[in-house]
Design a protein around this motif. Structure first.
Motif, short mmCIF file in Angstrom:
data_model
loop_
_atom_site.label_atom_id
_atom_site.label_comp_id
_atom_site.label_asym_id
_atom_site.label_seq_id
_atom_site.Cartn_x
_atom_site.Cartn_y
_atom_site.Cartn_z
N GLN A 345 0.81 -1.20 0.00
CA GLN A 345 0.00 0.00 0.00
C GLN A 345 0.85 1.26 0.00
N TRP A 346 2.00 1.21 0.67
CA TRP A 346 2.87 2.39 0.74
C TRP A 346 4.34 2.05 0.56
N SER A 347 4.68 0.77 0.46
CA SER A 347 6.07 0.39 0.26
C SER A 347 6.19 -0.97 -0.40
N GLU A 348 6.92 -1.03 -1.51
CA GLU A 348 7.25 -2.30 -2.14
C GLU A 348 8.32 -3.04 -1.33
N LEU A 349 9.27 -2.31 -0.77
CA LEU A 349 10.38 -2.92 -0.04
C LEU A 349 9.93 -3.59 1.25
N MET A 350 9.04 -2.95 2.00
CA MET A 350 8.65 -3.50 3.30
C MET A 350 7.88 -4.82 3.18
N ILE A 351 7.31 -5.09 2.01
CA ILE A 351 6.67 -6.38 1.78
C ILE A 351 7.65 -7.52 2.10
N TYR A 352 8.94 -7.31 1.76
CA TYR A 352 9.96 -8.33 1.97
C TYR A 352 10.49 -8.35 3.41
N LEU A 356 10.12 -10.68 9.15
CA LEU A 356 10.96 -10.67 10.35
C LEU A 356 10.12 -10.76 11.61
N GLU A 357 8.84 -10.34 11.52
CA GLU A 357 8.00 -10.36 12.71
C GLU A 357 6.56 -10.78 12.46
N SER A 358 6.14 -10.81 11.20
CA SER A 358 4.77 -11.28 10.92
C SER A 358 4.83 -12.20 9.70
N ARG A 359 4.27 -11.77 8.57
CA ARG A 359 4.30 -12.58 7.35
C ARG A 359 4.43 -11.67 6.14
N VAL A 360 4.60 -12.26 4.98
CA VAL A 360 4.76 -11.46 3.76
C VAL A 360 3.61 -10.46 3.61
N GLY A 361 3.95 -9.19 3.54
CA GLY A 361 2.95 -8.16 3.31
C GLY A 361 2.04 -7.87 4.48
N GLU A 362 2.27 -8.49 5.64
CA GLU A 362 1.34 -8.35 6.76
C GLU A 362 1.80 -7.23 7.69
N ALA A 363 1.43 -6.00 7.35
CA ALA A 363 1.78 -4.86 8.18
C ALA A 363 0.95 -4.86 9.46
N THR A 364 1.62 -4.69 10.58
CA THR A 364 0.96 -4.62 11.88
C THR A 364 1.94 -3.98 12.86
N ASN A 365 1.48 -3.64 14.07
CA ASN A 365 2.37 -3.09 15.09
C ASN A 365 3.14 -1.89 14.53
N LEU A 366 2.41 -0.87 14.11
CA LEU A 366 3.02 0.18 13.30
C LEU A 366 2.51 1.57 13.66
N ASN A 367 3.42 2.52 13.73
CA ASN A 367 3.13 3.95 13.65
C ASN A 367 3.89 4.48 12.44
N ARG A 368 3.19 5.11 11.51
CA ARG A 368 3.83 5.58 10.28
C ARG A 368 3.41 7.01 9.98
N LEU A 369 4.42 7.88 9.83
CA LEU A 369 4.19 9.27 9.43
C LEU A 369 4.76 9.45 8.03
N ASN A 370 3.94 10.00 7.12
CA ASN A 370 4.31 10.08 5.71
C ASN A 370 4.20 11.52 5.20
N LEU A 371 5.25 11.97 4.51
CA LEU A 371 5.24 13.24 3.79
C LEU A 371 5.53 12.94 2.33
N GLY A 372 4.78 13.58 1.42
CA GLY A 372 4.98 13.27 0.02
C GLY A 372 4.69 14.43 -0.91
N TRP A 373 5.22 14.34 -2.13
CA TRP A 373 5.03 15.36 -3.15
C TRP A 373 4.88 14.67 -4.49
N GLY A 374 4.00 15.19 -5.33
CA GLY A 374 3.81 14.68 -6.67
C GLY A 374 3.79 15.79 -7.69
N ILE A 375 4.24 15.49 -8.91
CA ILE A 375 4.26 16.49 -9.97
C ILE A 375 4.05 15.79 -11.32
N GLN A 376 3.25 16.40 -12.18
CA GLN A 376 3.07 15.92 -13.54
C GLN A 376 4.21 16.52 -14.37
#
Length: 463
Positions: A345-352, A356-376
């Protein structure tokens, strides 16, 4: 599904087609049947560095190609009946790691997967002149932003996302509301009907799953705002086949199954109060049982986007996500279950890295702060840049054996940066380049703090 059950299902479906087709033909005698074919080919080159955050591991680095082809047809014999079938195949070739580097058997440098239908459904619209439609069979289901319901087959990556399901949708147009009632029945592997045509049976989930979803959407109750409310039931039954090794397109890995019954109730809002601002937020509470422990968990996900509405379509966004983790002082489990939201949903890398603590792609036990920018950056090209600051909610993992992957020093998971370049050259040709880099924090054990990266190039051709 046994052959007997498959035959029963097909017979019932055929009867429904005949009866509904007859009534539809009575109402729409001038309906003209139509058939629309289509095809696409997706080519990917992938590089992943330091899976498991330990550069001493012989399988830490992954380099491989993915080749996915799909061929489909959509047939509408009347205005009220639409059938869809899509045949899919994906193969992989691994440059890294080599076959002899995997600690478990089953890995193949060249891997040719199953040839099977990832869509095979029929939809009945406006049944008996009512605002009710029903969709039966293998189908894709995305609810909201896909936070909890999108990925029905997480082990095979993005190869498929289907559900074997029955979905009824009732449109209450007078009050701007639609109501969905969905039944899901997912098998742990691809062996049941419609099974692969080339006989290659693959794992797609760690356990057998059944589920039911009641989902309501409203437009108009609040100005410029969509409001969703839902109740989700999920029943997981372990597939404990002796000696079974889960295979993700040729790459074996240990992945524990789930058991238990979980209930999730949630609310979602998405609003565009001004031409510049877009807001969305979703929260969900869970209870029930998971792996012989009482489940009591909570999740929240929100984003605010500000658009300059200039010629280059500059926009900036701020996001926050919370997924509860296990309280070490509790006898139950408070780790949030992402249900059918195990996709990048927000990271291709974290899927892998999640195993280490859950399963493939299973995000849990998380606090995530995101800043982003997009441009055409060009009429054909969109560029987005994201930064994520990551923390754990608790210093606990899915299983006690995986505590060796954590340090106990802090809850800081690390910094993650991501850049996407997406281009669409024509209606037939598209592609993207994505690069991510993770600087792990001291939440992880000392031997699991090596920096990690993900790079992927994709070319997509469609007809």
């Amino acid at each position: 599904m046994s052959s007997r059950h498959a035959s029963t299902w097909l017979a019932a479906l055929a009867a429904a087609l005949v009866s509904t087709g007859a009534s539809a033909g009575t109402q729409e005698t001038d309906a003209v049947s139509s058939f629309k074919p289509g095809a696409d080919l997706r080519l990917r080159q992938v590089f992943v560095g330091n899976v498991g955050l330990n550069d001493q591991s012989p399988i830490a680095d992954r380099t491989f190609q993915r080749y996915r082809g799909r061929l489909w047809g959509i047939y509408a014999p009347t205005d009220h009946i639409v059938g869809t079938a899509r045949l899919m195949w994906e193969g992989r070739h691994y440059n890294k790691p080599k076959e002899n580097q995997w600690p478990v058997p089953g890995f193949e440098t060249w891997y040719s997967g199953g040839l099977f239908f990832d869509l095979l459904d029929v939809t009945f619209n406006e049944i008996v002149g009512s605002p009710l439609s029903v969709k039966l069979g293998r189908q894709e289901i995305i609810l909201g932003n896909g936070w909890l319901v999108l990925e029905g087959t997480p082990i095979d990556g993005s190869r498929t996302i289907y559900f074997d399901a029955a979905r009824a949708t009732y449109n209450l147009e007078s009050i701007g509301t639609t109501l969905d009632v969905i039944y899901l029945n997912q098998d742990a592997d691809t062996g049941r009907f419609p099974s692969p045509l080339n006989g290659v049976i693959e794992d797609q989930i760690e356990q057998d799953e059944t589920g039911a979803i009641l989902y309501a959407r409203n437009k108009g109750l609040v100005k410029a705002t969509d409001l969703d409310a839902y109740l989700i039931y999920k029943n997981s039954t372990p597939d404990n086949t002796p000696g079974n090794i889960r295979v993700n397109n040729g790459a074996p890995f240990p992945s524990p199954p789930d058991s238990g019954v979980a209930y999730t109730v949630g609310l979602r809002a998405e609003s565009k109060p001004t031409p510049q601002w877009a807001l969305r937020a979703e929260g969900a509470y869970q209870w029930g049982t998971r792996n012989d422990a009482d489940l009591d968990a909570f999740g929240f996900n929100a984003r605010a986007t500000y658009s300059l509405n200039d010629p280059l379509a500059n926009r900036f966004h701020l996001g926050y996500e919370f997924l509860s983790g296990n309280d070490p002082d509790s006898n139950g489990t408070q780790a949030f279950d992402p249900l059918w939201g195990r996709w990048p949903q927000w990271s291709e890398l974290m899927i892998y890295q999640w195993p280490l603590e859950s399963r493939v792609g299973e995000a849990t036990n998380l606090n995530r702060l995101n800043l982003g920018w997009g441009i055409q950056a060009h009429p054909t090209t969109l560029v987005t840049v994201d930064y994520h600051a990551l923390w754990a909610d608790e210093m606990t993992t899915r299983t006690p054996a995986q505590l060796v992957n954590l340090s106990g020093e802090s809850r800081f998971r690390g910094h993650l940066a991501a850049v996407w370049v997406k281009t669409k050259l024509s209606k037939h040709v598209a592609g993207h380049l994505v690069a991510e880099y993770l600087w792990p924090g001291d939440y992880y054990a000392e031997n699991r703090r090596d920096e990690s990266y993900f790079v992927r190039a994709e070319l997509s051709l469609s007809w």
